[in-house]
Design a protein around this motif. Structure first.
Motif, PDB file in Angstrom:
ATOM      1  N   PHE A   1     -12.232 -10.693  -7.071  1.00 29.38           N
ATOM      2  CA  PHE A   1     -10.863 -10.953  -7.458  1.00 29.38           C
ATOM      3  C   PHE A   1     -10.826 -11.453  -8.897  1.00 29.38           C
ATOM      4  N   SER A   2     -10.129 -10.712  -9.735  1.00 30.01           N
ATOM      5  CA  SER A   2      -9.896 -11.140 -11.100  1.00 30.01           C
ATOM      6  C   SER A   2      -8.391 -11.210 -11.269  1.00 30.01           C
ATOM      7  N   LEU A   3      -7.800 -12.256 -10.701  1.00 30.50           N
ATOM      8  CA  LEU A   3      -6.353 -12.303 -10.592  1.00 30.50           C
ATOM      9  C   LEU A   3      -5.711 -12.428 -11.962  1.00 30.50           C
TER      10      LEU A   3
ATOM     11  N   ALA B   1      -1.229  -0.237  -9.296  1.00 29.84           N
ATOM     12  CA  ALA B   1      -1.060  -1.403  -8.428  1.00 29.84           C
ATOM     13  C   ALA B   1      -2.300  -1.765  -7.626  1.00 29.84           C
ATOM     14  N   ASP B   2      -2.706  -3.008  -7.769  1.00 27.34           N
ATOM     15  CA  ASP B   2      -3.891  -3.560  -7.106  1.00 27.34           C
ATOM     16  C   ASP B   2      -3.681  -5.069  -7.065  1.00 27.34           C
ATOM     17  N   THR B   3      -3.610  -5.637  -5.869  1.00 29.15           N
ATOM     18  CA  THR B   3      -3.316  -7.074  -5.780  1.00 29.15           C
ATOM     19  C   THR B   3      -4.410  -7.939  -6.374  1.00 29.15           C
ATOM     20  N   GLY B   4      -5.564  -7.352  -6.665  1.00 35.55           N
ATOM     21  CA  GLY B   4      -6.624  -8.108  -7.311  1.00 35.55           C
ATOM     22  C   GLY B   4      -6.602  -8.009  -8.812  1.00 35.55           C
ATOM     23  N   LEU B   5      -5.735  -7.149  -9.374  1.00 40.43           N
ATOM     24  CA  LEU B   5      -5.765  -6.931 -10.817  1.00 40.43           C
ATOM     25  C   LEU B   5      -4.394  -6.867 -11.470  1.00 40.43           C
ATOM     26  N   SER B   6      -3.461  -6.209 -10.852  1.00 40.02           N
ATOM     27  CA  SER B   6      -2.233  -5.840 -11.546  1.00 40.02           C
ATOM     28  C   SER B   6      -1.130  -6.873 -11.394  1.00 40.02           C
ATOM     29  N   PRO B   7      -0.122  -6.814 -12.271  1.00 38.62           N
ATOM     30  CA  PRO B   7       1.052  -7.666 -12.078  1.00 38.62           C
ATOM     31  C   PRO B   7       1.787  -7.266 -10.805  1.00 38.62           C
ATOM     32  N   ASP B   8       2.474  -8.204 -10.216  1.00 36.57           N
ATOM     33  CA  ASP B   8       3.236  -7.955  -8.991  1.00 36.57           C
ATOM     34  C   ASP B   8       4.615  -7.436  -9.378  1.00 36.57           C
ATOM     35  N   GLU B   9       4.801  -6.122  -9.209  1.00 40.24           N
ATOM     36  CA  GLU B   9       6.103  -5.526  -9.481  1.00 40.24           C
ATOM     37  C   GLU B   9       6.792  -5.081  -8.194  1.00 40.24           C
ATOM     38  N   GLY B  10       6.375  -5.655  -7.075  1.00 43.41           N
ATOM     39  CA  GLY B  10       7.051  -5.356  -5.826  1.00 43.41           C
ATOM     40  C   GLY B  10       6.853  -3.923  -5.407  1.00 43.41           C
ATOM     41  N   LEU B  11       7.946  -3.223  -5.176  1.00 46.31           N
ATOM     42  CA  LEU B  11       7.917  -1.848  -4.691  1.00 46.31           C
ATOM     43  C   LEU B  11       8.043  -0.846  -5.822  1.00 46.31           C
ATOM     44  N   THR B  12       7.435   0.302  -5.633  1.00 38.75           N
ATOM     45  CA  THR B  12       7.702   1.448  -6.497  1.00 38.75           C
ATOM     46  C   THR B  12       8.775   2.254  -5.788  1.00 38.75           C
ATOM     47  N   ALA B  13      10.018   2.053  -6.172  1.00 35.77           N
ATOM     48  CA  ALA B  13      11.135   2.645  -5.440  1.00 35.77           C
ATOM     49  C   ALA B  13      12.384   2.592  -6.307  1.00 35.77           C
TER      50      ALA B  13
ATOM     51  N   LYS C   1      -3.688 -14.957   2.086  1.00 32.15           N
ATOM     52  CA  LYS C   1      -3.456 -13.730   1.319  1.00 32.15           C
ATOM     53  C   LYS C   1      -4.414 -13.600   0.138  1.00 32.15           C
ATOM     54  N   GLU C   2      -4.993 -14.727  -0.300  1.00 30.98           N
ATOM     55  CA  GLU C   2      -5.983 -14.659  -1.371  1.00 30.98           C
ATOM     56  C   GLU C   2      -7.261 -13.967  -0.902  1.00 30.98           C
ATOM     57  N   LYS C   3      -7.427 -13.840   0.419  1.00 32.30           N
ATOM     58  CA  LYS C   3      -8.603 -13.182   0.988  1.00 32.30           C
ATOM     59  C   LYS C   3      -8.330 -11.721   1.331  1.00 32.30           C
ATOM     60  N   ILE C   4      -7.178 -11.207   0.901  1.00 38.77           N
ATOM     61  CA  ILE C   4      -6.829  -9.809   1.165  1.00 38.77           C
ATOM     62  C   ILE C   4      -6.535  -9.122  -0.152  1.00 38.77           C
ATOM     63  N   ARG C   5      -7.142  -7.980  -0.334  1.00 40.53           N
ATOM     64  CA  ARG C   5      -6.892  -7.190  -1.532  1.00 40.53           C
ATOM     65  C   ARG C   5      -6.409  -5.803  -1.122  1.00 40.53           C
ATOM     66  N   CYS C   6      -5.228  -5.429  -1.573  1.00 39.54           N
ATOM     67  CA  CYS C   6      -4.675  -4.104  -1.300  1.00 39.54           C
ATOM     68  C   CYS C   6      -4.708  -3.285  -2.583  1.00 39.54           C
ATOM     69  N   ILE C   7      -5.388  -2.162  -2.519  1.00 39.39           N
ATOM     70  CA  ILE C   7      -5.575  -1.296  -3.683  1.00 39.39           C
ATOM     71  C   ILE C   7      -4.818   0.005  -3.440  1.00 39.39           C
ATOM     72  N   HIS C   8      -3.871   0.301  -4.308  1.00 38.53           N
ATOM     73  CA  HIS C   8      -3.144   1.557  -4.109  1.00 38.53           C
ATOM     74  C   HIS C   8      -4.040   2.751  -4.401  1.00 38.53           C
ATOM     75  N   THR C   9      -4.040   3.677  -3.478  1.00 40.57           N
ATOM     76  CA  THR C   9      -4.762   4.932  -3.625  1.00 40.57           C
ATOM     77  C   THR C   9      -3.792   6.020  -3.219  1.00 40.57           C
ATOM     78  N   GLU C  10      -3.531   6.926  -4.111  1.00 41.22           N
ATOM     79  CA  GLU C  10      -2.465   7.901  -3.873  1.00 41.22           C
ATOM     80  C   GLU C  10      -2.639   8.618  -2.539  1.00 41.22           C
TER      81      GLU C  10
END
Length: 754
Positions: A25-27, A114-126, A391-400
């Motif tokens: 994690f490199s928050l 989007a990656d909860t371990g790296l990227s800014p939190d911009e919520g939804l892509t919608a 939630k700090e122990k969970i990392r969600c990585i967007h993969t198309e």
């Protein structure tokens, strides 16, 4: 793979495909507008509020510059976004925005989504917000970072910063001395708040923005390369398939899990209440085991579904919240002619081409989830609640994913993968839903009813407009664990958060319900149902598809009553000059009005401004009708688009063309089949979508570029205007005013025969 793909985001591609499971994690400091009130800034609390509300785009909620751009001492430039690539090409466009203001070739930038371990939190892509919000943030962040580095170089070189020239991360003085971005960054700190003002370039000097940079995601998809989460393969990965209930709220009474556990390759049968899954070493072994497990499971009857023949009348009864979204009155002439109409939309499904999929690994008390979710941060928080893991122990990585635009089963498949991975620590688990599960457990787009009445005066001006709509929720995104299907099936089930309407000006079911036309007396009522007979949530454009369909159909009905040309009638009621421009451009390029046509052919026109906030789109089209079958084919379509400053012209055209095709499918043919017992649209034969043979023969998109103007989202902007233009063209072709979607097929054939 293109040269750009070799250099852009290659780290993530190698990480995904090589199977490395190390999770670090490199928050990046960021802010969720809903979850946090302060951020840490060099040990001091920086309050989010008035200090950030003046910032551009998503900088309001993620105001630190190094949340967006990092530069290492060796000169490597990494740009981040909290948005995801869904097939719209935004990854390419966002890269262009950053590259332009950093004065760098796009191929020199590592770009991470989007990656909860790296990227800014911009919520939804919608909601067509990506370019408008993230693009605007990147434009300003990149300009500010460039300005900071140039000032640092000027101080180092002892020259005026205005004399320096920047190209490809190298800052050059008039005498030829050079400072790289990597050298300059060593004397500054990018961990600082963004400024309300930015040293933005003159838009007329742009070299990257405004060009059709080839999309980064296309080469792999075109050549069959590993492009989607469905393609992922990690070392020692096992495959899981789930068994879902046959109906809502059905309970698992009995199962043959002991028999299935003995099948070849089976690693484990996972059961928790009504959540049932089987894990095997091979994918086909998992499929065979799932079939056996499903056949051997007995369920209770579950909750009855509404009668499809009465669902729209029932909707009026369960829509218990009345929300007035427009009520304006001013003096007007006496009406001399009044019209009214009712428009109907049925339940539709996302129809994801690739069933939802996710890969998860639980190791050293840390969960990593690869997912095609449209919101990795909301998903992470939902998983944390479901699993009782910080939630700090969970990392969600967007993969198309090979999926859709909207809230399909992506989050639910990720929840399945997470639950199974926790039950099998140390082994990556791949979960892919089956086709019937993707169809029957979709979060459908709601059925809707709209009613409109209006009056004309003696000069054919609209003097009053009364509009009402009835709909259940268009947004059941992940705000708690109870919004995840697997979480509702557990022995201790989670309960979904209550359904609430989305507020204007964005809106949900009432999106685009307020007409953009200038009318003296307007009343618009949103009748919202907090209960849902079927599971529903967001699908591309939400209520805008139906509302623009109704508004633009009725505008044609009023024009017909006034004996006026439909475009002339619209322009008579439009004061927005940009709206007038797209209407006139579409009419001109279509050569409106067309000369008299042969029987069974018709032309139609419609206009919309998505959410009354985003891109302007006007569409004219010509179609033909096969009277014997009711089949409709769009022969020729012309669209005019104003989305402000255009980043990637080809990308905008892609989205408008795709929207016209998808909306044609929805409007003409799609309809969810169900009865009082269960969903009956379980495959492509029971839920047909537009085939390649039926796509429009010609689609031409004309763009109005406005350099320096704000970015306006365009990905969902053509859905409503397409529906309206189709309805109006069908009236022109058949003389039948069709107000109930789907408009084509058997329903059209029966009406033509009358």
């Amino acid at each position: 793979m293109s040269a750009h793909d070799d250099q852009v985001d290659e780290g993530r591609r190698r990480f995904m495909l090589s199977g490395a499971l190390a999770v670090g994690f490199s928050l990046v400091p960021g802010v969720s507008a809903l979850a946090q009130e302060v951020i840490a800034d060099e040990g001091k609390a920086v309050h989010i509020g008035k200090k950030t509300e003046v910032l551009a785009g998503s900088l309001k909620t993620n105001p630190l510059l190094d949340a967006w751009i990092k530069i290492s001492p060796n000169g490597k430039v990494t740009v981040f976004t909290g948005k995801v690539e869904l097939g719209t090409g935004v990854r390419t466009a966002l890269l262009q925005v950053a590259a332009e203001e950093l004065n760098m070739a796009p191929s020199l930038i590592t770009f991470l989504t989007a990656d909860t371990g790296l990227s800014p939190d911009e919520g939804l892509t919608a909601g067509s917000h990506t370019i408008a919000d993230s693009g605007t943030a990147l434009l300003n962040a990149a300009a500010q970072v460039r300005g900071i580095l140039v000032d640092a170089a000027a101080q180092r070189l002892g020259v005026d910063s205005a004399t320096l020239v920047v190209k490809d991360a190298v800052i050059v003085a008039p005498d030829g001395r050079r400072v790289t971005y990597g050298e300059a960054v060593q004397s500054v700190d990018l961990h600082r708040m963004a400024s309300p003002t930015s040293p933005l370039k003159d838009p007329h000097t742009f070299k990257v923005i405004g060009t059709s940079l080839p999309r980064l995601d296309i080469p792999g998809k075109l050549t069959g390369g590993a492009s989607y989460v469905q393609d992922m393969h990690l070392p020692n990965m096992v495959h899981a398939r789930v068994v879902l209930p046959p109906a809502y709220q059905a309970n698992l009474l009995d199962t043959n899990e002991a028999e299935v556990a003995k099948m070849p390759g089976v690693v484990k049968v996972v059961r928790n209440g009504n959540m049932l899954a089987v894990v095997a070493k091979g994918e086909w072994q998992a499929v065979l085991a799932q079939r056996t497990l499903s056949a051997g499971s007995k369920w209770s009857a579950g909750r009855p579904l509404p009668d499809p023949n009465t669902v729209h009348s029932e909707l009026k009864k369960i829509a218990t919240q009345q929300i007035e979204i427009a009520n304006a009155h001013s003096p007007a002439a006496q009406p001399v002619k009044a019209l009214s109409a009712t428009y109907i939309k049925r339940y539709l499904m996302h129809g994801s081409i690739g069933p939802s999929c996710s890969v998860a690994a639980f190791e050293n008390d840390t969960l990593t989830v690869w997912t095609h979710s449209q919101g990795v941060y909301p998903l992470r928080d939902g998983l944390a609640e479901m699993l009782s893991i910080p939630k700090e122990k969970i990392r969600c990585i967007h993969t198309e994913g090979s999926g859709c635009y909207g809230h399909n089963g992506a989050d639910d498949a990720a929840a399945h993968a997470a639950l199974i991975a926790v039950a099998l620590p140390g082994q990556p688990v791949r979960v892919q839903w089956m086709r019937d599960q993707e169809h029957t457990w979709d979060h459908f787009t709601p059925a809707m009813v709209t009613e409109v009445s209006a009056s004309l005066d003696a000069q054919n001006n609209i003097v009053n407009w009364d509009y009402a709509l009835w709909s259940s929720s268009h947004n059941e995104r992940i705000v708690n664990a109870g919004r995840l299907v697997p979480a509702t099936l557990l022995a201790k089930p989670f309960v979904s958060a209550p359904s609430t309407p989305m507020v204007q000006p964005e809106g949900g079911g009432d999106r685009n319900a307020i007409p953009l036309y200038t009318l003296p007396n307007v009343h618009v009522m949103n009748n919202f149902s907090p209960t849902m007979p079927l599971s529903t949530s967001a699908m591309r454009s939400l209520g805008a598809h139906t509302n623009v369909f109704a508004i633009e159909s009725f505008m044609d009905e009023l024009a017909f009553a006034a004996h006026m040309d439909p475009i002339e009638f619209r322009l008579k009621h439009l004061q927005d000059s940009r709206a007038q421009d797209v209407v006139r451009l579409a009419a001109k390029e279509f050569d409106w009005p067309r000369p008299p046509r042969q029987s069974g052919r018709g032309v139609g026109f419609a206009f919309g401004k998505y959410k009354n906030l985003m891109a302007y789109v006007a569409i004219a089209l010509e179609l033909s009708v096969e009277r014997e079958t009711g089949m409709v084919r769009v022969e020729h379509a012309v669209a005019a688009v104003d989305c402000g400053q255009i980043v990637n012209p080809d990308g905008v055209r892609n989205q408008i063309e795709g929207g016209i095709i998808q909306s044609s499918s929805w409007t003409l043919y799609e309809e969810l089949q169900f009865d009082t017992k269960q969903i009956r649209s379980f495959d492509w034969s029971s839920y047909p979508i537009l085939r390649f043979s039926a796509v429009p023969a010609s689609v031409k998109v004309h763009l109005i570029d406005r350099p320096g103007m704000p970015f306006l989202g365009s990905a969902e902007a053509s859905m409503g205007p397409t529906a309206g233009a189709l309805a109006n063209a069908l009236f022109d072709a058949t003389g039948k005013r069709l107000r109930q979607m789907p408009l084509g097929g058997d329903s059209l054939r029966r009406q033509i025969e009358v």
